[in-house]
Scaffold this motif. Structure first.
Motif, mmCIF file in Angstrom:
data_model
loop_
_atom_site.group_PDB
_atom_site.id
_atom_site.type_symbol
_atom_site.label_atom_id
_atom_site.label_comp_id
_atom_site.label_asym_id
_atom_site.label_seq_id
_atom_site.Cartn_x
_atom_site.Cartn_y
_atom_site.Cartn_z
ATOM 1 N N TRP A 18 0.825 -1.195 0.000
ATOM 2 C CA TRP A 18 0.000 0.000 0.000
ATOM 3 C C TRP A 18 0.870 1.261 0.000
ATOM 4 N N TRP A 26 -8.049 6.726 4.022
ATOM 5 C CA TRP A 26 -7.625 6.033 5.243
ATOM 6 C C TRP A 26 -8.736 5.834 6.269
ATOM 7 N N PRO A 78 -11.681 2.095 4.273
ATOM 8 C CA PRO A 78 -11.591 0.933 5.187
ATOM 9 C C PRO A 78 -12.902 0.625 5.910
ATOM 10 N N LEU A 110 -15.221 -0.941 3.333
ATOM 11 C CA LEU A 110 -14.769 -2.291 3.006
ATOM 12 C C LEU A 110 -15.145 -3.271 4.113
ATOM 13 N N GLY A 111 -15.008 -2.827 5.371
ATOM 14 C CA GLY A 111 -15.389 -3.693 6.481
ATOM 15 C C GLY A 111 -16.880 -3.981 6.491
#
Length: 266
Positions: A168, A217, A221, A224-225
């Motif tokens: 990343w 950031w 995330p 996506l979770g």
């Protein structure tokens, strides 16, 4: 926009200013095959600008039945298998079905082919893209974009094949005086997958810059979770955070940038 009044005004302007006598307004449900076929009568090209993937296949099938060409500017990769299934019919009818004809996707492959034609043959090419835009609201286009983000894969072509990039850590790209240096990640783009074999390239990479720190950031995330628990919830979360944060955190200058760096074969 989806307004009959604006469509009528546009058609009138084309007739008055450009002398396009055939210009006429029409309101069509892009998911209704009969309405699309009726609106496409006496046309040479069907242009699909809707964000819904299923509309592309309907328009392409109507185009083949009518013997005309079809072009879309879609982002989602979900439509590609449905369009590939029409390849035999399109060739038999002598019709062109063109997909990914926007800026992203679309320009990356065009730039590589252009560079190869003008300065080639090329040994390697690297295309970098940046979008620094304000998203005013969550609409179907933004949701489709967020859905495609969940399919993100980081790959590059080297050593005779497409390889996963398992990092990343961003690669610096200078986008000039307006956008300056930005960190970018490799991204898989279907339009580029066949180019190494077609052009004889040893290396090929597409890079994309992030939006800003909150989306990159925090928002992505979280989305996506959530998507691992319920995909559409994650999609809606990313779309909402993208729009909200772009209005409050995206700093000017606003716009898009794309550049190519290529090396000739010795």
């Amino acid at each position: 926009g989806r307004s009959m009044e604006r469509a009528a005004a546009c058609a009138e302007a084309l007739r008055a200013e450009e002398g396009v006598e055939r210009a006429r307004p029409a309101q069509v449900d892009a998911g209704n095959r009969d309405q699309v076929a009726c609106a496409a009568q006496d046309s040479n090209l069907i242009l699909v600008a809707t964000p819904q993937t299923e509309h592309v296949a309907i328009a392409a099938e109507v185009a083949l039945e009518s013997g005309v060409d079809c072009l879309d500017i879609q982002l989602s990769t979900d439509r590609i298998p449905r369009l590939r299934a029409l390849d035999g019919r399109a060739r038999a009818r002598g019709c062109a079905v063109i997909t990914e004809a926007g800026a992203h996707p679309g320009l990356a492959a065009a730039l590589v082919r252009f560079a190869d034609a003008e300065a080639g043959p090329l040994r390697s090419a690297r295309v970098a893209m940046l979008m620094n835009i304000v998203v005013p609201e969550v609409n179907a286009t933004v949701v489709a974009f967020a859905r495609d983000l969940l399919n993100f894969r980081s790959v590059e072509y080297r050593s005779g094949g497409w390889r996963m990039v398992r990092t990343w850590r961003g690669r610096p790209v200078d986008f000039g005086p307006l956008f300056e240096r930005r960190a970018c990640l490799p991204i898989e783009m279907p339009e580029l997958l066949d180019l190494p074999a077609e052009l004889g390239l040893d290396e090929l990479t597409a890079l994309v810059a992030g939006f800003h720190w909150f989306v990159d950031w925090v928002g992505f995330p979280i989305g996506l979770g959530l998507a691992r628990l319920h995909r559409e919830t994650g999609v809606r979360c990313i779309a909402w955070l993208l729009a909200w944060s772009s209005r409050r955190l995206q700093r000017p200058p606003h716009g898009n940038a794309i550049k190519i760096e290529a090396e000739e074969r010795a």
